[in-house]
Design a protein around this motif. Structure first.
Motif, PDB file in Angstrom:
ATOM      1  N   GLU A 138      37.612  27.380  43.807  1.00  0.00           N
ATOM      2  CA  GLU A 138      36.264  27.178  43.298  1.00  0.00           C
ATOM      3  C   GLU A 138      35.303  28.158  43.958  1.00  0.00           C
ATOM      4  OE1 GLU A 138      35.441  25.329  40.871  1.00  0.00           O
ATOM      5  OE2 GLU A 138      37.320  24.233  40.619  1.00  0.00           O
ATOM      6  N   ALA A 139      35.511  28.423  45.230  1.00  0.00           N
ATOM      7  CA  ALA A 139      34.599  29.299  45.989  1.00  0.00           C
ATOM      8  C   ALA A 139      35.391  30.425  46.630  1.00  0.00           C
ATOM      9  CB  ALA A 139      33.875  28.496  47.064  1.00  0.00           C
ATOM     10  N   VAL A 140      34.821  31.620  46.593  1.00  0.00           N
ATOM     11  CA  VAL A 140      35.525  32.794  47.112  1.00  0.00           C
ATOM     12  C   VAL A 140      35.706  32.723  48.624  1.00  0.00           C
ATOM     13  CG1 VAL A 140      33.521  34.267  47.520  1.00  0.00           C
ATOM     14  CG2 VAL A 140      35.690  35.292  46.834  1.00  0.00           C
ATOM     15  N   GLN A 141      34.844  31.952  49.309  1.00  0.00           N
ATOM     16  CA  GLN A 141      34.966  31.845  50.766  1.00  0.00           C
ATOM     17  C   GLN A 141      36.322  31.280  51.172  1.00  0.00           C
ATOM     18  OE1 GLN A 141      32.354  30.862  49.032  1.00  0.00           O
ATOM     19  NE2 GLN A 141      30.616  32.042  49.812  1.00  0.00           N
ATOM     20  N   ASP A 142      36.959  30.564  50.253  1.00  0.00           N
ATOM     21  CA  ASP A 142      38.257  29.976  50.554  1.00  0.00           C
ATOM     22  C   ASP A 142      39.369  31.007  50.670  1.00  0.00           C
ATOM     23  OD1 ASP A 142      37.083  27.468  50.438  1.00  0.00           O
ATOM     24  OD2 ASP A 142      37.519  27.223  48.298  1.00  0.00           O
ATOM     25  N   ILE A 143      39.104  32.236  50.224  1.00  0.00           N
ATOM     26  CA  ILE A 143      40.194  33.215  50.123  1.00  0.00           C
ATOM     27  C   ILE A 143      39.822  34.602  50.628  1.00  0.00           C
ATOM     28  CG2 ILE A 143      39.640  33.991  47.777  1.00  0.00           C
ATOM     29  CD1 ILE A 143      42.603  34.002  47.166  1.00  0.00           C
ATOM     30  N   SER A 144      38.541  34.895  50.831  1.00  0.00           N
ATOM     31  CA  SER A 144      38.093  36.272  51.048  1.00  0.00           C
ATOM     32  C   SER A 144      38.744  36.949  52.254  1.00  0.00           C
ATOM     33  CB  SER A 144      36.566  36.322  51.184  1.00  0.00           C
ATOM     34  OG  SER A 144      36.145  35.496  52.252  1.00  0.00           O
ATOM     35  N   ASP A 145      38.792  36.265  53.403  1.00  0.00           N
ATOM     36  CA  ASP A 145      39.357  36.892  54.607  1.00  0.00           C
ATOM     37  C   ASP A 145      40.824  37.253  54.419  1.00  0.00           C
ATOM     38  OD1 ASP A 145      36.943  36.713  55.876  1.00  0.00           O
ATOM     39  OD2 ASP A 145      37.426  34.863  56.959  1.00  0.00           O
ATOM     40  N   GLU A 146      41.591  36.310  53.871  1.00  0.00           N
ATOM     41  CA  GLU A 146      43.022  36.552  53.664  1.00  0.00           C
ATOM     42  C   GLU A 146      43.245  37.662  52.640  1.00  0.00           C
ATOM     43  OE1 GLU A 146      42.536  32.303  54.973  1.00  0.00           O
ATOM     44  OE2 GLU A 146      41.562  33.649  53.565  1.00  0.00           O
ATOM     45  N   LEU A 147      42.370  37.721  51.642  1.00  0.00           N
ATOM     46  CA  LEU A 147      42.551  38.681  50.552  1.00  0.00           C
ATOM     47  C   LEU A 147      42.425  40.120  51.035  1.00  0.00           C
ATOM     48  CD1 LEU A 147      43.157  38.627  47.562  1.00  0.00           C
ATOM     49  CD2 LEU A 147      40.704  38.513  47.091  1.00  0.00           C
ATOM     50  N   LEU A 148      41.666  40.346  52.084  1.00  0.00           N
ATOM     51  CA  LEU A 148      41.476  41.703  52.596  1.00  0.00           C
ATOM     52  C   LEU A 148      42.626  42.138  53.501  1.00  0.00           C
ATOM     53  CD1 LEU A 148      37.654  41.680  53.444  1.00  0.00           C
ATOM     54  CD2 LEU A 148      38.787  42.346  51.318  1.00  0.00           C
ATOM     55  N   ASN A 149      43.430  41.200  53.961  1.00  0.00           N
ATOM     56  CA  ASN A 149      44.438  41.549  54.963  1.00  0.00           C
ATOM     57  C   ASN A 149      45.849  41.061  54.669  1.00  0.00           C
ATOM     58  OD1 ASN A 149      42.535  42.687  57.065  1.00  0.00           O
ATOM     59  ND2 ASN A 149      41.650  40.650  56.828  1.00  0.00           N
ATOM     60  N   ASP A 150      45.996  40.082  53.790  1.00  0.00           N
ATOM     61  CA  ASP A 150      47.303  39.486  53.530  1.00  0.00           C
ATOM     62  C   ASP A 150      47.943  40.145  52.306  1.00  0.00           C
ATOM     63  OD1 ASP A 150      49.443  37.861  52.718  1.00  0.00           O
ATOM     64  OD2 ASP A 150      48.496  36.041  53.466  1.00  0.00           O
ATOM     65  N   GLU A 151      48.965  40.987  52.541  1.00  0.00           N
ATOM     66  CA  GLU A 151      49.582  41.713  51.427  1.00  0.00           C
ATOM     67  C   GLU A 151      50.259  40.785  50.429  1.00  0.00           C
ATOM     68  OE1 GLU A 151      51.369  45.541  50.826  1.00  0.00           O
ATOM     69  OE2 GLU A 151      51.509  45.740  53.007  1.00  0.00           O
ATOM     70  N   GLY A 152      50.836  39.713  50.903  1.00  0.00           N
ATOM     71  CA  GLY A 152      51.474  38.780  49.990  1.00  0.00           C
ATOM     72  C   GLY A 152      50.479  38.178  49.020  1.00  0.00           C
ATOM     73  N   LEU A 153      49.319  37.816  49.526  1.00  0.00           N
ATOM     74  CA  LEU A 153      48.267  37.260  48.691  1.00  0.00           C
ATOM     75  C   LEU A 153      47.699  38.313  47.748  1.00  0.00           C
ATOM     76  CD1 LEU A 153      46.639  34.656  48.159  1.00  0.00           C
ATOM     77  CD2 LEU A 153      45.004  35.440  49.886  1.00  0.00           C
ATOM     78  N   GLN A 154      47.510  39.528  48.266  1.00  0.00           N
ATOM     79  CA  GLN A 154      47.027  40.639  47.438  1.00  0.00           C
ATOM     80  C   GLN A 154      47.963  40.882  46.258  1.00  0.00           C
ATOM     81  OE1 GLN A 154      46.856  43.960  50.101  1.00  0.00           O
ATOM     82  NE2 GLN A 154      44.918  43.372  51.030  1.00  0.00           N
ATOM     83  N   GLU A 155      49.246  40.891  46.547  1.00  0.00           N
ATOM     84  CA  GLU A 155      50.245  41.179  45.516  1.00  0.00           C
ATOM     85  C   GLU A 155      50.256  40.095  44.440  1.00  0.00           C
ATOM     86  OE1 GLU A 155      55.053  42.162  45.175  1.00  0.00           O
ATOM     87  OE2 GLU A 155      54.140  41.696  47.122  1.00  0.00           O
ATOM     88  N   GLU A 156      50.248  38.845  44.867  1.00  0.00           N
ATOM     89  CA  GLU A 156      50.296  37.746  43.909  1.00  0.00           C
ATOM     90  C   GLU A 156      49.069  37.745  43.002  1.00  0.00           C
ATOM     91  OE1 GLU A 156      50.966  32.878  43.853  1.00  0.00           O
ATOM     92  OE2 GLU A 156      51.091  34.002  45.751  1.00  0.00           O
ATOM     93  N   LEU A 157      47.896  38.013  43.589  1.00  0.00           N
ATOM     94  CA  LEU A 157      46.674  38.042  42.786  1.00  0.00           C
ATOM     95  C   LEU A 157      46.663  39.238  41.834  1.00  0.00           C
ATOM     96  CD1 LEU A 157      43.960  36.874  42.048  1.00  0.00           C
ATOM     97  CD2 LEU A 157      42.954  38.044  44.018  1.00  0.00           C
ATOM     98  N   PHE A 158      47.202  40.377  42.286  1.00  0.00           N
ATOM     99  CA  PHE A 158      47.223  41.551  41.415  1.00  0.00           C
ATOM    100  C   PHE A 158      48.121  41.309  40.202  1.00  0.00           C
ATOM    101  CE2 PHE A 158      48.379  45.985  40.230  1.00  0.00           C
ATOM    102  CZ  PHE A 158      47.087  46.452  39.996  1.00  0.00           C
ATOM    103  N   TYR A 159      49.200  40.564  40.375  1.00  0.00           N
ATOM    104  CA  TYR A 159      50.053  40.235  39.229  1.00  0.00           C
ATOM    105  C   TYR A 159      49.284  39.395  38.204  1.00  0.00           C
ATOM    106  CZ  TYR A 159      54.053  41.880  41.968  1.00  0.00           C
ATOM    107  OH  TYR A 159      54.930  42.657  42.701  1.00  0.00           O
ATOM    108  N   ARG A 160      48.373  38.570  38.668  1.00  0.00           N
ATOM    109  CA  ARG A 160      47.553  37.796  37.730  1.00  0.00           C
ATOM    110  C   ARG A 160      46.545  38.686  37.005  1.00  0.00           C
ATOM    111  NH1 ARG A 160      46.296  31.923  40.655  1.00  0.00           N
ATOM    112  NH2 ARG A 160      48.495  31.448  41.123  1.00  0.00           N
TER     113      ARG A 160
END
Length: 486
Positions: free
Chosen positions: A281-303
């Motif tokens: 619901e809120a970007v604050q829940d994910i922003s820090d991890e999104l800048l540094n976590d490659e696994g999270l970056q990859e999964e979101l890019f597939y979406r």
């Protein structure tokens, strides 16, 4: 990652945001970047460490950008937060040379002034020591002259006085708990030809080595990859100390995707849409991890882009494929190439219905990025157009003799030599330093700037980021634009 909550409007919002990504224009060291433009990858910390004198990098990786950040108070304080282990807030930096030297206030002499001093017989290291003295004038209790030439005369009139002045400045910075940096950038702009540039660059490196002896005064030298491989620059005592401690300035895959998500998180519309794609619901829940976590970056890019570069996994996954096909032979990708590819992918029509971008747009993006990257090469290397142009229509991987034969047939080496005698055109370093002018020197030149790689002694390859715009084919690869139209 949670189930996506994205709506059809979110697809359009993010597509528009990708289309409007900042282009990543070239920076000049004397002009600070806007604070909002600064993204600080963790691996760039070593490049900013005042104890590491030599920083090596290709075009577009941030040499001038970081030079500007280091030499301006506001930007330096901004990045100090990102690198808490470095004493960045203690740094006081001045440009010793940069692209616009002579066009603004400061101690950096212009190329014309350097050429004149060389003609008058002054040694390069002496010239740069005078630049150091000039940069320290506020710390030296002496009435210093203003011109570089007159400062040299002041230095030579009393060597011990000069040494005492430098010790005094070093002691002053130490007592103030500050670190002085003399920053050098755009070394390929030191002169019009390598006969001028090479000794001046060697002089800078000698000064950088000598300044390691001070406790609170250091040099920071940003140098192009091909220049760093020129052994003639390092033919002086203890030069290996600089080389062994050098830092390579590169952007890894996770850092480039971190840069992408950092841009998308800045605007409220794309920020909220990105959060919903990630199932939050809120970007604050994910922003820090999104800048540094490659696994999270990859999964979101597939979406955002779909998982595959076609109907299935055989053609590769979008997250890896994009980065790999934008890389040079050193495995490095520049931010500008990355952003250009994503912008074109977002503009590609027809737009996909079930993703923000898709594999067709990404392939078109690599074509556009190749055009931009080859244009950058032409800006940096006067000789590249003739060398690459002669290879149009060939196919890689191939035997090196194929390239050599084409250059021989087109008389490329003799054309380059003829052009080098004109105004500002320069030969590749490998040809200028070669005892016998030959086509093999062109192979070495392309290899040293990451344009070709030797897979074996009888097999060379050229990455898509250069190959596509140059009109060189590869079986199963991204087609050059002309080939796609035919």
């Amino acid at each position: 990652m949670k189930k996506s909550k994205a709506s059809s409007n979110d697809y359009k919002t993010l597509r528009d945001a990708l289309s409007n990504l900042p282009p990543g224009a070239a920076h000049q060291a004397n002009a600070p970047p806007k604070l909002g433009e600064i993204f600080a990858p963790a691996t760039h910390a070593n490049a900013l460490d005042p104890q590491r004198s030599l920083v090596i990098g290709n075009r577009g990786v941030g040499k001038s950008f970081w030079s500007a950040v280091l030499t301006h108070d506001e930007t330096r304080n901004k990045v100090a937060i990102a690198y808490p282990r470095l004493p960045i807030k203690q740094i006081r930096a001045t440009l010793g040379f940069h692209e616009a030297a002579g066009k603004d206030e400061g101690p950096a002499p212009s190329p014309a002034a350097l050429a004149q001093l060389q003609k008058q017989g002054y040694e390069p290291e002496t010239i740069w020591r005078a630049v150091l003295i000039n940069a320290l004038r506020k710390k030296i209790n002496e009435a210093l002259p203003t011109s570089t030439k007159d400062i040299i005369a002041w230095m030579q009139a009393d060597v011990e006085r000069t040494e005492a002045a430098l010790r005094q400045a070093d002691r002053s910075f130490l007592e103030d708990k500050k670190i002085f940096l003399l920053v050098f950038d755009a070394l390929d702009r030191l002169g019009k030809d390598w006969e001028t540039i090479t000794p001046l660059t060697r002089g800078i490196l000698r000064l950088a080595l000598d300044m390691r002896g001070f406790r609170a005064m250091k040099a920071k030298v940003f140098i192009r990859t091909d220049q760093s491989k020129d052994d003639t620059l390092f033919r002086f005592a203890d030069a290996s100390k600089l080389r062994s401690d050098a830092v390579s300035l590169v952007w890894r895959r996770g850092e480039l995707f971190g840069l992408l998500y950092n841009h998308l998180l800045k605007e409220s519309g794309s920020r909220d849409a990105l959060a919903r794609f990630a199932g939050y619901e809120a970007v604050q829940d994910i922003s820090d991890e999104l800048l540094n976590d490659e696994g999270l970056q990859e999964e979101l890019f597939y979406r955002l882009a779909g998982e595959f570069m076609g109907a299935g996994p055989k053609r590769g996954r979008t997250y890896n494929w994009l980065y790999d096909h934008l890389a040079d032979t050193f495995g490095e990708t520049s931010p500008r190439s990355f952003v250009t590819a994503l912008q074109r992918a977002a503009d590609y029509r027809p737009a996909p219905k079930d993703s923000v971008i898709d594999h067709n747009g990404i392939r078109a993006g690599v074509q556009d990025a190749s055009r931009v990257r080859v244009t950058q090469l032409k800006e940096d290397y006067d000789w590249i157009d003739k060398v690459m142009g002669a290879l149009d229509g060939l196919e890689v991987p191939c035997d090196p003799s194929i390239f050599l034969r084409r250059w021989t047939e087109r008389k490329t080496v003799s054309d380059l030599q003829a052009g080098a005698k004109g105004a500002t055109s320069r030969l590749p370093l490998e040809l200028a330093n070669s005892t016998d002018a030959s086509e093999e020197a062109l192979l070495r030149a392309l290899a040293n700037i990451g344009v070709i790689e030797f897979r074996t002694e009888s097999r060379i390859n050229m990455p898509d980021i250069f190959r596509v715009e140059a009109g060189i084919k590869r079986r199963g690869g991204v087609r050059p634009p002309s080939a796609r139209r035919s």
